[in-house]
Design a protein around this motif. Structure first.
Motif, PDB file in Angstrom:
ATOM      1  N   GLN A  77       0.823  -1.204   0.000  1.00  0.00           N
ATOM      2  CA  GLN A  77       0.000   0.000   0.000  1.00  0.00           C
ATOM      3  C   GLN A  77       0.866   1.266   0.000  1.00  0.00           C
ATOM      4  O   GLN A  77       0.579   2.226  -0.729  1.00  0.00           O
ATOM      5  N   MET A  78       1.915   1.269   0.795  1.00  0.00           N
ATOM      6  CA  MET A  78       2.772   2.453   0.845  1.00  0.00           C
ATOM      7  C   MET A  78       3.543   2.637  -0.457  1.00  0.00           C
ATOM      8  O   MET A  78       3.704   3.777  -0.929  1.00  0.00           O
ATOM      9  N   ASN A  79       3.991   1.560  -1.058  1.00  0.00           N
ATOM     10  CA  ASN A  79       4.672   1.679  -2.352  1.00  0.00           C
ATOM     11  C   ASN A  79       3.721   2.175  -3.432  1.00  0.00           C
ATOM     12  O   ASN A  79       4.116   2.962  -4.303  1.00  0.00           O
ATOM     13  N   ALA A  80       2.469   1.730  -3.382  1.00  0.00           N
ATOM     14  CA  ALA A  80       1.480   2.213  -4.355  1.00  0.00           C
ATOM     15  C   ALA A  80       1.240   3.707  -4.179  1.00  0.00           C
ATOM     16  O   ALA A  80       1.130   4.461  -5.158  1.00  0.00           O
ATOM     17  N   GLY A  81       1.174   4.147  -2.934  1.00  0.00           N
ATOM     18  CA  GLY A  81       1.012   5.579  -2.683  1.00  0.00           C
ATOM     19  C   GLY A  81       2.213   6.372  -3.149  1.00  0.00           C
ATOM     20  O   GLY A  81       2.073   7.453  -3.730  1.00  0.00           O
ATOM     21  N   ALA A  82       3.420   5.838  -2.918  1.00  0.00           N
ATOM     22  CA  ALA A  82       4.632   6.526  -3.349  1.00  0.00           C
ATOM     23  C   ALA A  82       4.689   6.645  -4.867  1.00  0.00           C
ATOM     24  O   ALA A  82       5.145   7.658  -5.407  1.00  0.00           O
ATOM     25  N   ALA A  83       4.238   5.606  -5.570  1.00  0.00           N
ATOM     26  CA  ALA A  83       4.254   5.636  -7.028  1.00  0.00           C
ATOM     27  C   ALA A  83       3.328   6.717  -7.581  1.00  0.00           C
ATOM     28  O   ALA A  83       3.568   7.256  -8.671  1.00  0.00           O
ATOM     29  N   TYR A 150      10.549   2.605  14.068  1.00  0.00           N
ATOM     30  CA  TYR A 150       9.440   1.802  13.567  1.00  0.00           C
ATOM     31  C   TYR A 150       8.483   2.675  12.747  1.00  0.00           C
ATOM     32  O   TYR A 150       8.535   3.905  12.776  1.00  0.00           O
ATOM     33  N   GLY A 151       7.572   2.018  12.049  1.00  0.00           N
ATOM     34  CA  GLY A 151       6.664   2.737  11.165  1.00  0.00           C
ATOM     35  C   GLY A 151       5.737   3.696  11.868  1.00  0.00           C
ATOM     36  O   GLY A 151       5.333   4.716  11.281  1.00  0.00           O
ATOM     37  N   ASP A 152       5.361   3.391  13.130  1.00  0.00           N
ATOM     38  CA  ASP A 152       4.454   4.305  13.829  1.00  0.00           C
ATOM     39  C   ASP A 152       5.145   5.584  14.272  1.00  0.00           C
ATOM     40  O   ASP A 152       4.517   6.467  14.853  1.00  0.00           O
ATOM     41  N   GLN A 153       6.446   5.700  13.959  1.00  0.00           N
ATOM     42  CA  GLN A 153       7.176   6.947  14.220  1.00  0.00           C
ATOM     43  C   GLN A 153       7.191   7.863  12.998  1.00  0.00           C
ATOM     44  O   GLN A 153       7.866   8.890  13.000  1.00  0.00           O
ATOM     45  N   GLY A 166      14.535   1.341  -4.047  1.00  0.00           N
ATOM     46  CA  GLY A 166      13.479   0.381  -4.369  1.00  0.00           C
ATOM     47  C   GLY A 166      12.294   0.388  -3.440  1.00  0.00           C
ATOM     48  O   GLY A 166      11.469  -0.541  -3.480  1.00  0.00           O
ATOM     49  N   GLY A 167      12.170   1.425  -2.599  1.00  0.00           N
ATOM     50  CA  GLY A 167      11.014   1.521  -1.714  1.00  0.00           C
ATOM     51  C   GLY A 167      11.011   0.453  -0.641  1.00  0.00           C
ATOM     52  O   GLY A 167      12.044  -0.146  -0.308  1.00  0.00           O
ATOM     53  N   TYR A 168       9.830   0.216  -0.080  1.00  0.00           N
ATOM     54  CA  TYR A 168       9.684  -0.822   0.936  1.00  0.00           C
ATOM     55  C   TYR A 168       9.766  -2.197   0.295  1.00  0.00           C
ATOM     56  O   TYR A 168       9.243  -2.414  -0.804  1.00  0.00           O
ATOM     57  N   ALA A 169      10.401  -3.124   0.980  1.00  0.00           N
ATOM     58  CA  ALA A 169      10.474  -4.499   0.488  1.00  0.00           C
ATOM     59  C   ALA A 169       9.079  -5.122   0.500  1.00  0.00           C
ATOM     60  O   ALA A 169       8.281  -4.872   1.415  1.00  0.00           O
ATOM     61  N   ASP A 170       8.785  -5.934  -0.508  1.00  0.00           N
ATOM     62  CA  ASP A 170       7.477  -6.570  -0.609  1.00  0.00           C
ATOM     63  C   ASP A 170       7.436  -7.784   0.321  1.00  0.00           C
ATOM     64  O   ASP A 170       7.504  -8.938  -0.114  1.00  0.00           O
ATOM     65  N   ILE A 171       7.353  -7.499   1.619  1.00  0.00           N
ATOM     66  CA  ILE A 171       7.285  -8.543   2.635  1.00  0.00           C
ATOM     67  C   ILE A 171       6.045  -8.299   3.493  1.00  0.00           C
ATOM     68  O   ILE A 171       5.559  -7.165   3.586  1.00  0.00           O
ATOM     69  N   PRO A 172       5.498  -9.347   4.124  1.00  0.00           N
ATOM     70  CA  PRO A 172       4.230  -9.190   4.836  1.00  0.00           C
ATOM     71  C   PRO A 172       4.335  -8.555   6.204  1.00  0.00           C
ATOM     72  O   PRO A 172       3.308  -8.282   6.835  1.00  0.00           O
ATOM     73  N   GLU A 175       8.357  -4.446   7.389  1.00  0.00           N
ATOM     74  CA  GLU A 175       8.903  -3.660   6.281  1.00  0.00           C
ATOM     75  C   GLU A 175       9.550  -2.376   6.787  1.00  0.00           C
ATOM     76  O   GLU A 175      10.488  -1.854   6.187  1.00  0.00           O
ATOM     77  N   ASP A 176       9.071  -1.871   7.939  1.00  0.00           N
ATOM     78  CA  ASP A 176       9.649  -0.654   8.500  1.00  0.00           C
ATOM     79  C   ASP A 176      11.061  -0.888   9.029  1.00  0.00           C
ATOM     80  O   ASP A 176      11.961  -0.071   8.833  1.00  0.00           O
ATOM     81  N   VAL A 177      11.255  -2.032   9.678  1.00  0.00           N
ATOM     82  CA  VAL A 177      12.586  -2.380  10.169  1.00  0.00           C
ATOM     83  C   VAL A 177      13.532  -2.683   9.013  1.00  0.00           C
ATOM     84  O   VAL A 177      14.680  -2.235   8.988  1.00  0.00           O
ATOM     85  N   GLU A 178      13.020  -3.419   8.021  1.00  0.00           N
ATOM     86  CA  GLU A 178      13.856  -3.821   6.887  1.00  0.00           C
ATOM     87  C   GLU A 178      14.404  -2.622   6.140  1.00  0.00           C
ATOM     88  O   GLU A 178      15.602  -2.583   5.811  1.00  0.00           O
ATOM     89  N   ILE A 179      13.579  -1.625   5.866  1.00  0.00           N
ATOM     90  CA  ILE A 179      14.061  -0.508   5.049  1.00  0.00           C
ATOM     91  C   ILE A 179      15.090   0.322   5.805  1.00  0.00           C
ATOM     92  O   ILE A 179      16.081   0.785   5.217  1.00  0.00           O
TER      93      ILE A 179
END
Length: 240
Positions: A77-83, A150-153, A166-172, A175-179
């Motif tokens: 969803q976040m990658n779609a918004g970024a696009a 984290y993402g809530d920050q 490459g934006g957020y990794a397509d993982i379930p 994703e906030d920690v990974e990036i």
């Protein structure tokens, strides 16, 4: 798929991207909040619904907002918004998080000199319980030491940098920690602003502060040890 695309007349400096799922009736106050904090600053607001029918975004009554649907999952969803975004800066905001006064000015100042690739804010919960306040302080200290907010920050990035990595990794999950780990591995600098965002404490209060903290800490530790996000997502949901 876009349900309703409203293009602003002026290309904004910041695009605020909010992934939503089952948030019907809660989005108009969020839109009002972002616009109040932005003041005269040109800000684009994009809501990305993970429900195929857009059950949350269909309840939006405010105009001038970009409403999208995307496959469920925060990263997608976040990658779609970024696009779809037009801003030079991307700010990813959770639907139950509120920004501090002056947030957009502080973001612009942080990213303007090119020294920082990304950033986030300190964290506070909307609870007066002492245990919850202590957890928030610990979370702030952790993110400042590790530089992995984290993402809530409320993550924010220069758009060109976000696209380059490459934006957020397509993982379930996580994703906030990974990036943030990926940015650090590339030598990028991450700024943690001292102004706190305020996010909902409903999960901590309903599940128990100690249990929620220990579970979340264990999940992140296991991820850093190499356990897959898919397995961790199943564990997390089972123990919610």
């Amino acid at each position: 798929m876009s349900l309703d695309r409203v293009c602003p007349e002026q290309s904004p400096t910041v695009s605020v991207i909010v992934p939503v799922l089952h948030e019907a009736g809660r989005l108009d106050p969020l839109i009002d909040h972002v616009r109040q904090i932005a003041g005269a600053e040109p800000v684009e607001l994009i809501l990305v619904d993970g429900s195929p029918g857009g059950d949350s975004i269909r309840t939006v009554t405010r105009g001038g907002v970009t409403l999208l649907t995307a496959p469920a999952g925060r990263a997608r969803q976040m990658n779609a918004g970024a696009a779809a975004a037009q801003g030079d800066v991307l700010l990813f905001l959770h639907a139950d998080t509120r920004l501090p006064a002056g947030a957009f000015r502080r973001i612009a100042e942080t990213l303007s000199d090119g020294r920082h690739a990304a950033g986030a804010f300190d964290l506070r919960y909307d609870s007066d319980k002492a245990s919850v306040r202590i957890i928030a302080r610990a979370a702030c200290l952790r993110s400042r030491i590790t530089r992995i907010p984290y993402g809530d920050q409320a993550h924010f990035f220069r758009r060109d940098y976000f696209e380059a990595i490459g934006g957020y990794a397509d993982i379930p999950f996580l994703e906030d920690v990974e990036i943030m780990r990926r940015i650090k591995a590339r030598g990028g600098r991450i700024c943690i602003l001292p102004d706190p965002v305020v996010t909902s404490a409903r999960r901590q209060e309903s599940e128990g502060v100690l249990y929620c903290t220990l579970r979340n800490g264990a999940v992140v530790a296991l991820y850093c040890m190499g356990v897959s996000p898919g397995r961790l997502a199943r564990f997390y949901r089972k123990h919610q």
